[in-house]
Write an enzyme that holds these catalytic residues in place. Structure first.
Site, PDB file in Angstrom:
ATOM      1  N   LEU A  45       0.599  -1.032  -0.404  1.00 12.68           N
ATOM      2  CA  LEU A  45      -0.125  -0.266   0.093  1.00 12.68           C
ATOM      3  C   LEU A  45       0.903   1.338   0.266  1.00 12.68           C
ATOM      4  O   LEU A  45       1.383   1.270   0.576  1.00 12.68           O
ATOM      5  CB  LEU A  45      -0.918   0.490   1.337  1.00 12.68           C
ATOM      6  CG  LEU A  45      -2.659  -0.735   1.359  1.00 12.68           C
ATOM      7  CD1 LEU A  45      -3.352  -0.961   2.508  1.00 12.68           C
ATOM      8  CD2 LEU A  45      -3.346   0.142   0.176  1.00 12.68           C
ATOM      9  N   ASP A  46       0.704   1.939  -1.106  1.00 12.57           N
ATOM     10  CA  ASP A  46       1.433   3.284  -0.597  1.00 12.57           C
ATOM     11  C   ASP A  46       1.293   4.042   0.528  1.00 12.57           C
ATOM     12  O   ASP A  46       0.333   3.896   1.211  1.00 12.57           O
ATOM     13  CB  ASP A  46       0.764   3.740  -1.771  1.00 12.57           C
ATOM     14  CG  ASP A  46       0.180   3.935  -3.053  1.00 12.57           C
ATOM     15  OD1 ASP A  46       1.810   3.375  -3.346  1.00 12.57           O
ATOM     16  OD2 ASP A  46      -0.134   5.180  -4.356  1.00 12.57           O
ATOM     17  N   PRO A  47       2.910   4.828   1.083  1.00 13.23           N
ATOM     18  CA  PRO A  47       2.594   5.488   2.044  1.00 13.23           C
ATOM     19  C   PRO A  47       1.291   6.401   2.799  1.00 13.23           C
ATOM     20  O   PRO A  47       0.311   6.099   3.816  1.00 13.23           O
ATOM     21  CB  PRO A  47       3.676   6.367   2.222  1.00 13.23           C
ATOM     22  CG  PRO A  47       4.569   5.238   1.831  1.00 13.23           C
ATOM     23  CD  PRO A  47       3.292   4.838  -0.082  1.00 13.23           C
ATOM     24  N   ARG A 179      -3.752   5.684  -8.499  1.00 12.87           N
ATOM     25  CA  ARG A 179      -3.135   6.897  -8.167  1.00 12.87           C
ATOM     26  C   ARG A 179      -3.652   6.733 -10.305  1.00 12.87           C
ATOM     27  O   ARG A 179      -3.621   8.282 -10.549  1.00 12.87           O
ATOM     28  CB  ARG A 179      -1.979   7.244  -8.206  1.00 12.87           C
ATOM     29  CG  ARG A 179      -1.974   7.503  -6.451  1.00 12.87           C
ATOM     30  CD  ARG A 179      -0.417   7.657  -6.249  1.00 12.87           C
ATOM     31  NE  ARG A 179       0.449   6.078  -5.969  1.00 12.87           N
ATOM     32  CZ  ARG A 179       1.436   6.368  -6.491  1.00 12.87           C
ATOM     33  NH1 ARG A 179       2.145   7.499  -6.642  1.00 12.87           N
ATOM     34  NH2 ARG A 179       2.246   5.062  -6.513  1.00 12.87           N
TER      35      ARG A 179
END
Length: 297
Positions: A45-47, A179
């Site tokens: 997961l992205d930060p 994104r």
């Protein structure tokens, strides 16, 4: 060679990851809190993203590839009118637009993003370019040209639309970048866009409703975390489950083909147990399973 220190535990712990911390950092804290010998995760997961991060412990790490292939669900908010260099709110705005789409226009555009699509990952991503991560090259100021990659999108639905933003839900296969969906949708609609908020609500069999808050991951809470652990086979729900004979179990534990009491399609990938104890993942062939991964439980 020295043995790894820590407890020899196997299973899954589902974490509700908060924003502002990386997936690897979450795994490290889980491993520390449980004093586990080995840990890994299934699906970064992205930060800045929140939600389901499934952490594998011990022998469960051998099941990670099967969970990686599973569908995942994301709820996210797209802000219209600006594109950023990272395709999310943490990046620098590179282009702006005064145009804004209405709900009807958004819904009309969504079908082109469903099914087998081609997607160019964000420049700030973990994709490797000549052996280096794209985000490292981007931070160094290098111009990053990433090739498009196939992505299976099971569904993409509009949940709500406001003047400057929209809330959507996407179910997709491995390797998907929400994104990039926001970026490309903004371009198609002629208004530009980027992800403002992103939350993974489920990943394969693991649901955010069953997750442990990151704030509770501490050695003082080890007993509670032990109780919340799911068995290794929780990640294998999509595979047929076969049972070994007594003699077959001995052979399978040693990595050899072994007899099973039930069958599957010839050549099908299955998992095998002796009683309630998982033995292996392998391929079923004419009354036997040929193991690919053996569990030492």
């Amino acid at each position: 060679m020295a043995r790894k220190k820590g407890r020899d535990i196997s299973g899954w712990l589902v974490i509700d990851k908060p924003a502002g911390i990386g997936s690897t950092d979450v795994v490290g804290r889980v491993r520390w809190a449980l004093d586990a010998k080995k840990a890994g995760h299934a699906g970064t997961l992205d930060p800045d993203a929140t939600g389901v991060l499934a952490v594998a412990l011990g022998e469960a790490t051998k099941t990670v590839p099967h969970l990686t292939e599973a569908l995942k669900c994301y709820d996210f908010t797209v802000t219209w009118g600006a594109e950023t260099d990272s395709d999310d709110a943490s990046g620098t705005v590179t282009k702006t637009s005064e145009a804004r789409p209405d709900a009807a226009a958004i819904r009309a555009a969504l079908p082109d993003f469903v099914g087998q699509i081609m997607q160019v990952p964000p420049a700030v991503s973990a994709v490797k370019v000549d052996g280096e991560r794209a985000y490292d090259l981007a931070r160094e100021g290098a111009s990053v040209e990433l090739a498009s990659r196939p992505l299976w999108v099971e569904s993409l639905d509009l949940l709500d639309a406001e003047a400057d933003s929209a809330q959507l839900r996407m179910v997709c296969g491995k390797g998907g970048y929400v994104r990039a969906i926001a970026r490309d949708l903004g371009r198609v609609l002629g208004c530009l866009g980027h992800v403002a908020h992103l939350r993974r609500t489920w990943s394969g069999p693991f649901r955010v409703e069953d997750a442990v808050s990151f704030d509770h991951i501490d050695r003082a809470a080890q007993a509670m975390l032990d109780d919340r652990m799911l068995p290794l086979q929780a990640a294998l729900a999509d595979l047929p489950h076969l049972r070994a004979t007594s003699a077959g179990a001995v052979r399978l534990r040693n990595g050899n083909p072994g007899d099973v009491t039930t069958g599957a399609e010839f050549g099908e990938t299955v998992w095998v147990s002796e009683g309630e104890t998982p033995l292996c993942i392998g391929r079923y062939m004419a009354g036997q399973v040929h193991p690919d991964r053996v569990f030492n439980l």
